[in-house]
Design an enzyme around this catalytic site. Structure first.
Site, PDB file in Angstrom:
ATOM      1  N   SER A 166       0.845  -1.193   0.000  1.00 54.80           N
ATOM      2  CA  SER A 166       0.000   0.000   0.000  1.00 54.80           C
ATOM      3  C   SER A 166       0.878   1.240   0.000  1.00 54.80           C
ATOM      4  O   SER A 166       1.976   1.224   0.557  1.00 54.80           O
ATOM      5  CB  SER A 166      -0.909  -0.004   1.240  1.00 54.80           C
ATOM      6  N   ASP A 167       0.381   2.281  -0.643  1.00 50.70           N
ATOM      7  CA  ASP A 167       1.096   3.549  -0.648  1.00 50.70           C
ATOM      8  C   ASP A 167       0.070   4.664  -0.727  1.00 50.70           C
ATOM      9  O   ASP A 167      -1.007   4.488  -1.296  1.00 50.70           O
ATOM     10  CB  ASP A 167       2.063   3.644  -1.827  1.00 50.70           C
ATOM     11  N   GLN A 168       0.400   5.804  -0.154  1.00 50.47           N
ATOM     12  CA  GLN A 168      -0.550   6.906  -0.101  1.00 50.47           C
ATOM     13  C   GLN A 168       0.142   8.230  -0.381  1.00 50.47           C
ATOM     14  O   GLN A 168       1.281   8.443   0.042  1.00 50.47           O
ATOM     15  CB  GLN A 168      -1.201   6.976   1.278  1.00 50.47           C
TER      16      GLN A 168
ATOM     17  N   GLY B 219      -3.027   3.678  -2.848  1.00 46.69           N
ATOM     18  CA  GLY B 219      -2.854   2.535  -3.732  1.00 46.69           C
ATOM     19  C   GLY B 219      -2.806   1.261  -2.912  1.00 46.69           C
ATOM     20  O   GLY B 219      -2.314   1.252  -1.785  1.00 46.69           O
TER      21      GLY B 219
END
Length: 192
Positions: free
Chosen positions: A68-70, A105
């Site tokens: 995950s990425d933000q 994401g």
């Protein structure tokens, strides 16, 4: 069921994933998180989420790996983690009375089959009008220097909001659980 691996060192993501009451382990991937020229915020978070999940596949065969990425977007500008008091104050002053979009994401990579699901979830925070004194009080109280947008939504940061909108509030904290459950179910994971 294949074992779950959270490709993150984030305590926030770990705490969110624990809500599903599934056993999992954590490991931090080592990837380049640089923004590529011309890359949209959506493409960036999807690429990085997938890269994080795939980065651990060699060392963790036969796992379901969650990446995950933000990023936070203010106007047309990606704003990241502030890391310092001064940068956090600057970010919150710029966000005062404005809307900040958080794009998260998410990737679920089956390292046994090579199947990878990738998606992204938007969430918008409409900020109150904030003065410097209030911002500084908040920053001294919570020190959100490791959070995109310079606030912790799971803590006092909510006092800075006028309203929020989005399909999954957990995406604001960095791991969209509703979408993750869909992905896990598609992989045959029995969710309690």
């Amino acid at each position: 069921m294949l074992p779950l691996l959270l490709a993150s060192s984030s305590v926030y993501r770990r705490d969110l994933l624990a809500r599903l009451r599934l056993p999992f382990i954590c490991s931090s991937p080592d990837i380049d998180e640089s923004h590529r020229p011309g890359e949209s915020a959506v493409d960036l978070v999807k690429r990085l989420a997938e890269a994080k999940a795939r980065a651990l596949s060699d060392s963790h065969g036969a796992h379901l790996i969650i990446g995950s990425d933000q990023v936070a977007v203010l106007g047309d500008r990606i704003i990241g983690k502030p890391h310092t008091f001064e940068k956090a104050r600057e970010q919150l002053l710029a966000a005062s009375g404005a809307s900040v979009s958080f794009l998260t994401g998410l990737a679920l990579f089956n390292s046994q089959t090579g199947h990878c699901q990738v998606d992204w979830v938007p969430f918008t925070v409409h900020m109150r009008t904030l003065d410097t004194a209030r911002i500084e009080r908040y920053l001294h109280a919570e020190q959100p220097y490791d959070c995109a947008g310079s606030f912790k939504a799971e803590g006092l940061g909510v006092s800075l909001f006028e309203s929020t909108e989005g399909p999954d509030a957990t995406s604001l904290i960095g791991l969209p659980l509703i979408r993750l459950v869909d992905m896990l179910l598609a992989e045959g994971v029995p969710i309690p």
